[in-house]
Design a protein around this motif. Structure first.
Motif, PDB file in Angstrom:
ATOM      1  N   MET A  21       0.849  -1.199   0.000  1.00 54.77           N
ATOM      2  CA  MET A  21       0.000   0.000   0.000  1.00 54.77           C
ATOM      3  C   MET A  21       0.882   1.245   0.000  1.00 54.77           C
ATOM      4  O   MET A  21       1.831   1.338   0.747  1.00 54.77           O
ATOM      5  CB  MET A  21      -0.929   0.005   1.218  1.00 54.77           C
ATOM      6  CG  MET A  21      -1.793   1.268   1.321  1.00 54.77           C
ATOM      7  SD  MET A  21      -2.880   1.283   2.783  1.00 54.77           S
ATOM      8  CE  MET A  21      -4.090   0.073   2.309  1.00 54.77           C
ATOM      9  N   SER A  22       0.539   2.194  -0.836  1.00 60.78           N
ATOM     10  CA  SER A  22       1.280   3.453  -0.904  1.00 60.78           C
ATOM     11  C   SER A  22       0.908   4.326   0.290  1.00 60.78           C
ATOM     12  O   SER A  22      -0.176   4.192   0.876  1.00 60.78           O
ATOM     13  CB  SER A  22       0.939   4.181  -2.209  1.00 60.78           C
ATOM     14  OG  SER A  22       1.302   5.529  -2.144  1.00 60.78           O
ATOM     15  N   LEU A  23       1.823   5.242   0.638  1.00 67.89           N
ATOM     16  CA  LEU A  23       1.557   6.189   1.725  1.00 67.89           C
ATOM     17  C   LEU A  23       0.408   7.118   1.379  1.00 67.89           C
ATOM     18  O   LEU A  23      -0.157   7.768   2.247  1.00 67.89           O
ATOM     19  CB  LEU A  23       2.807   7.011   2.011  1.00 67.89           C
ATOM     20  CG  LEU A  23       4.010   6.255   2.584  1.00 67.89           C
ATOM     21  CD1 LEU A  23       5.188   7.188   2.712  1.00 67.89           C
ATOM     22  CD2 LEU A  23       3.677   5.628   3.912  1.00 67.89           C
ATOM     23  N   LEU A  24       0.066   7.203   0.091  1.00 66.39           N
ATOM     24  CA  LEU A  24      -1.004   8.096  -0.348  1.00 66.39           C
ATOM     25  C   LEU A  24      -2.361   7.408  -0.326  1.00 66.39           C
ATOM     26  O   LEU A  24      -3.376   8.040  -0.576  1.00 66.39           O
ATOM     27  CB  LEU A  24      -0.709   8.605  -1.763  1.00 66.39           C
ATOM     28  CG  LEU A  24       0.566   9.446  -1.910  1.00 66.39           C
ATOM     29  CD1 LEU A  24       0.870   9.695  -3.375  1.00 66.39           C
ATOM     30  CD2 LEU A  24       0.431  10.766  -1.173  1.00 66.39           C
ATOM     31  N   ASP A  25      -2.375   6.106  -0.065  1.00 61.69           N
ATOM     32  CA  ASP A  25      -3.625   5.356  -0.080  1.00 61.69           C
ATOM     33  C   ASP A  25      -4.377   5.492   1.240  1.00 61.69           C
ATOM     34  O   ASP A  25      -3.783   5.431   2.319  1.00 61.69           O
ATOM     35  CB  ASP A  25      -3.358   3.879  -0.357  1.00 61.69           C
ATOM     36  CG  ASP A  25      -2.917   3.624  -1.789  1.00 61.69           C
ATOM     37  OD1 ASP A  25      -3.204   4.478  -2.645  1.00 61.69           O
ATOM     38  OD2 ASP A  25      -2.285   2.584  -2.049  1.00 61.69           O
ATOM     39  N   VAL A  26      -5.696   5.652   1.122  1.00 65.01           N
ATOM     40  CA  VAL A  26      -6.562   5.740   2.292  1.00 65.01           C
ATOM     41  C   VAL A  26      -7.702   4.749   2.102  1.00 65.01           C
ATOM     42  O   VAL A  26      -8.421   4.834   1.097  1.00 65.01           O
ATOM     43  CB  VAL A  26      -7.138   7.161   2.478  1.00 65.01           C
ATOM     44  CG1 VAL A  26      -8.068   7.208   3.680  1.00 65.01           C
ATOM     45  CG2 VAL A  26      -6.016   8.179   2.641  1.00 65.01           C
ATOM     46  N   PRO A  27      -7.874   3.783   2.999  1.00 64.91           N
ATOM     47  CA  PRO A  27      -8.958   2.806   2.867  1.00 64.91           C
ATOM     48  C   PRO A  27     -10.316   3.481   2.715  1.00 64.91           C
ATOM     49  O   PRO A  27     -10.611   4.473   3.383  1.00 64.91           O
ATOM     50  CB  PRO A  27      -8.874   2.017   4.185  1.00 64.91           C
ATOM     51  CG  PRO A  27      -7.456   2.155   4.617  1.00 64.91           C
ATOM     52  CD  PRO A  27      -7.050   3.548   4.202  1.00 64.91           C
ATOM     53  N   GLY A  28     -11.132   2.932   1.817  1.00 58.88           N
ATOM     54  CA  GLY A  28     -12.474   3.467   1.620  1.00 58.88           C
ATOM     55  C   GLY A  28     -12.578   4.533   0.554  1.00 58.88           C
ATOM     56  O   GLY A  28     -13.663   5.055   0.301  1.00 58.88           O
ATOM     57  N   PHE A  29     -11.449   4.866  -0.094  1.00 60.07           N
ATOM     58  CA  PHE A  29     -11.446   5.892  -1.141  1.00 60.07           C
ATOM     59  C   PHE A  29     -10.951   5.292  -2.459  1.00 60.07           C
ATOM     60  O   PHE A  29      -9.789   4.871  -2.558  1.00 60.07           O
ATOM     61  CB  PHE A  29     -10.565   7.078  -0.752  1.00 60.07           C
ATOM     62  CG  PHE A  29     -11.180   7.983   0.275  1.00 60.07           C
ATOM     63  CD1 PHE A  29     -11.895   9.109  -0.107  1.00 60.07           C
ATOM     64  CD2 PHE A  29     -11.076   7.685   1.623  1.00 60.07           C
ATOM     65  CE1 PHE A  29     -12.483   9.935   0.836  1.00 60.07           C
ATOM     66  CE2 PHE A  29     -11.663   8.502   2.578  1.00 60.07           C
ATOM     67  CZ  PHE A  29     -12.375   9.634   2.189  1.00 60.07           C
ATOM     68  N   SER A  30     -11.829   5.250  -3.449  1.00 59.25           N
ATOM     69  CA  SER A  30     -11.463   4.730  -4.764  1.00 59.25           C
ATOM     70  C   SER A  30     -10.460   5.632  -5.456  1.00 59.25           C
ATOM     71  O   SER A  30      -9.753   5.196  -6.372  1.00 59.25           O
ATOM     72  CB  SER A  30     -12.711   4.599  -5.643  1.00 59.25           C
ATOM     73  OG  SER A  30     -13.640   3.704  -5.063  1.00 59.25           O
ATOM     74  N   ALA A  31     -10.389   6.886  -5.024  1.00 59.10           N
ATOM     75  CA  ALA A  31      -9.467   7.843  -5.641  1.00 59.10           C
ATOM     76  C   ALA A  31      -8.027   7.653  -5.164  1.00 59.10           C
ATOM     77  O   ALA A  31      -7.108   8.218  -5.764  1.00 59.10           O
ATOM     78  CB  ALA A  31      -9.919   9.273  -5.341  1.00 59.10           C
ATOM     79  N   SER A  32      -7.814   6.848  -4.120  1.00 62.86           N
ATOM     80  CA  SER A  32      -6.455   6.651  -3.607  1.00 62.86           C
ATOM     81  C   SER A  32      -5.474   6.229  -4.694  1.00 62.86           C
ATOM     82  O   SER A  32      -4.391   6.807  -4.828  1.00 62.86           O
ATOM     83  CB  SER A  32      -6.459   5.612  -2.480  1.00 62.86           C
ATOM     84  OG  SER A  32      -6.980   6.160  -1.293  1.00 62.86           O
ATOM     85  N   PRO A  33      -5.820   5.209  -5.528  1.00 61.30           N
ATOM     86  CA  PRO A  33      -4.886   4.789  -6.577  1.00 61.30           C
ATOM     87  C   PRO A  33      -4.608   5.879  -7.610  1.00 61.30           C
ATOM     88  O   PRO A  33      -3.569   5.850  -8.265  1.00 61.30           O
ATOM     89  CB  PRO A  33      -5.592   3.585  -7.219  1.00 61.30           C
ATOM     90  CG  PRO A  33      -6.519   3.090  -6.173  1.00 61.30           C
ATOM     91  CD  PRO A  33      -6.985   4.317  -5.459  1.00 61.30           C
ATOM     92  N   VAL A  34      -5.539   6.815  -7.753  1.00 62.63           N
ATOM     93  CA  VAL A  34      -5.324   7.921  -8.694  1.00 62.63           C
ATOM     94  C   VAL A  34      -4.116   8.739  -8.239  1.00 62.63           C
ATOM     95  O   VAL A  34      -3.220   9.056  -9.026  1.00 62.63           O
ATOM     96  CB  VAL A  34      -6.572   8.823  -8.792  1.00 62.63           C
ATOM     97  CG1 VAL A  34      -6.280  10.060  -9.639  1.00 62.63           C
ATOM     98  CG2 VAL A  34      -7.747   8.044  -9.367  1.00 62.63           C
ATOM     99  N   PHE A  35      -4.090   9.055  -6.944  1.00 59.39           N
ATOM    100  CA  PHE A  35      -3.004   9.881  -6.412  1.00 59.39           C
ATOM    101  C   PHE A  35      -1.698   9.099  -6.294  1.00 59.39           C
ATOM    102  O   PHE A  35      -0.623   9.619  -6.615  1.00 59.39           O
ATOM    103  CB  PHE A  35      -3.411  10.471  -5.062  1.00 59.39           C
ATOM    104  CG  PHE A  35      -4.533  11.462  -5.153  1.00 59.39           C
ATOM    105  CD1 PHE A  35      -4.316  12.731  -5.661  1.00 59.39           C
ATOM    106  CD2 PHE A  35      -5.823  11.125  -4.762  1.00 59.39           C
ATOM    107  CE1 PHE A  35      -5.350  13.656  -5.766  1.00 59.39           C
ATOM    108  CE2 PHE A  35      -6.867  12.041  -4.864  1.00 59.39           C
ATOM    109  CZ  PHE A  35      -6.633  13.303  -5.375  1.00 59.39           C
ATOM    110  N   SER A  36      -1.778   7.838  -5.847  1.00 62.24           N
ATOM    111  CA  SER A  36      -0.554   7.043  -5.738  1.00 62.24           C
ATOM    112  C   SER A  36       0.019   6.756  -7.121  1.00 62.24           C
ATOM    113  O   SER A  36       1.245   6.758  -7.315  1.00 62.24           O
ATOM    114  CB  SER A  36      -0.819   5.736  -4.976  1.00 62.24           C
ATOM    115  OG  SER A  36      -1.835   4.977  -5.595  1.00 62.24           O
TER     116      SER A  36
END
Length: 288
Positions: A1-16
């Protein structure tokens, strides 16, 4: 998991994914993108559960600066957002995939904007550029099935803490030093720091800097804490996440922080004053 990932947010992979693509791009490409955009986006994303998470895209400073282009959380002073965007999780994903244009989202009320509206219109271009970079950036080489997993800095990360990157860079800097320089640094310190941080949301997280002995393995010099037996902290430093970031960048020294009430110290006071020299010694390699 990237440091930019937040559980429950589909947008996390966009930022990582954006961070990975930019990190793998040539410096000239990143500099060109920063010059073209020239602003700081604060993007507040709301998921289906009603929770809001913020990411920052800093395309104002040169990409060769110490500031991360993509980071978790709102911009930290002195950095200020040029534009603040409020958007639903699913809509941001659709925008990143090119299925929803920023202007159409704004006209439909799916995109709320405060600040520089013209800058916000560059978000579509940014997503398109990063998508192209992701295609041309080679994927990381996978380790052989029977080979041991390499030690990475990801284990030092803590969502919501800007200082996570500093501890990662601190470990990288110590690792990059030759053995003689590292041994000399450790012999000049001979102690264990426990650093207890509090972020803007009031959450707390500890890290440990173990410079007690040259025999400590490199991967154990910096760990996410608190200290656990047999390792015992000689000094415990308690301060805010943002203030430790300032210490790491050399914008604030421990003595000033202590005298100003920003730093509380338990244990060996004299040892705590050596933290500045440690950060300074590693900064050229780690770019703290």
């Amino acid at each position: 998991m990237s440091l930019l990932d937040v559980p429950g947010f589909s947008a996390s992979p966009v930022f990582s994914g954006m961070a990975a693509a930019l990190a793998g791009a040539p410096a000239a490409t990143r500099d060109g993108l920063v010059s073209k955009v020239g602003g700081v986006f604060q993007i507040n994303v709301k998921n289906t559960g009603g929770k809001v998470q913020t990411w920052t895209l800093n395309l104002k400073k040169p990409a060769t600066s110490d500031a991360a282009i993509v980071s978790l959380g709102a911009p930290v002073a002195p950095l200020k957002p040029s534009v603040i965007i409020n958007v639903a999780d699913a809509d941001l994903v659709a925008m990143s995939e090119g299925k929803l244009q920023g202007q159409a989202a704004y006209m439909a009320g799916k995109l709320k904007i405060r600040g520089n509206i013209m800058l916000a219109t560059k978000l579509d271009t940014l997503f398109q550029t990063v998508k192209k970079l992701a295609v041309t950036t080679p994927a990381p080489t996978k380790a052989a099935p029977n080979s041991p997993s390499p030690t990475t800095a990801d284990e030092l990360g803590a969502p919501g803490f800007q200082s996570s990157a500093l501890f990662q860079q601190l470990r990288a800097g110590l690792t990059a030093q030759d053995a003689a320089s590292r041994q000399k640094l450790i012999q000049g310190v001979r102690g264990v720091f426990q650093i207890d941080l509090r972020n803007a949301e009031g959450q707390r997280q500890s890290w440990v800097l173990n410079l007690k002995s040259p025999d400590v393995p490199v991967e154990r010099l910096v760990t996410k804490g608190p200290a656990a037996a047999p390792v015992k902290a000689d000094t415990i430093l308690v301060l805010d996440d943002v203030d430790f970031g300032a210490l790491g960048r050399g914008e604030l020294n421990p003595q000033s922080a202590f005298m100003g009430g920003k730093l509380k110290i338990k244990g060996n006071l004299m040892l705590s004053m050596k933290l500045e020299s440690v950060l300074k010694a590693v900064r050229p390699q780690a770019k703290l």
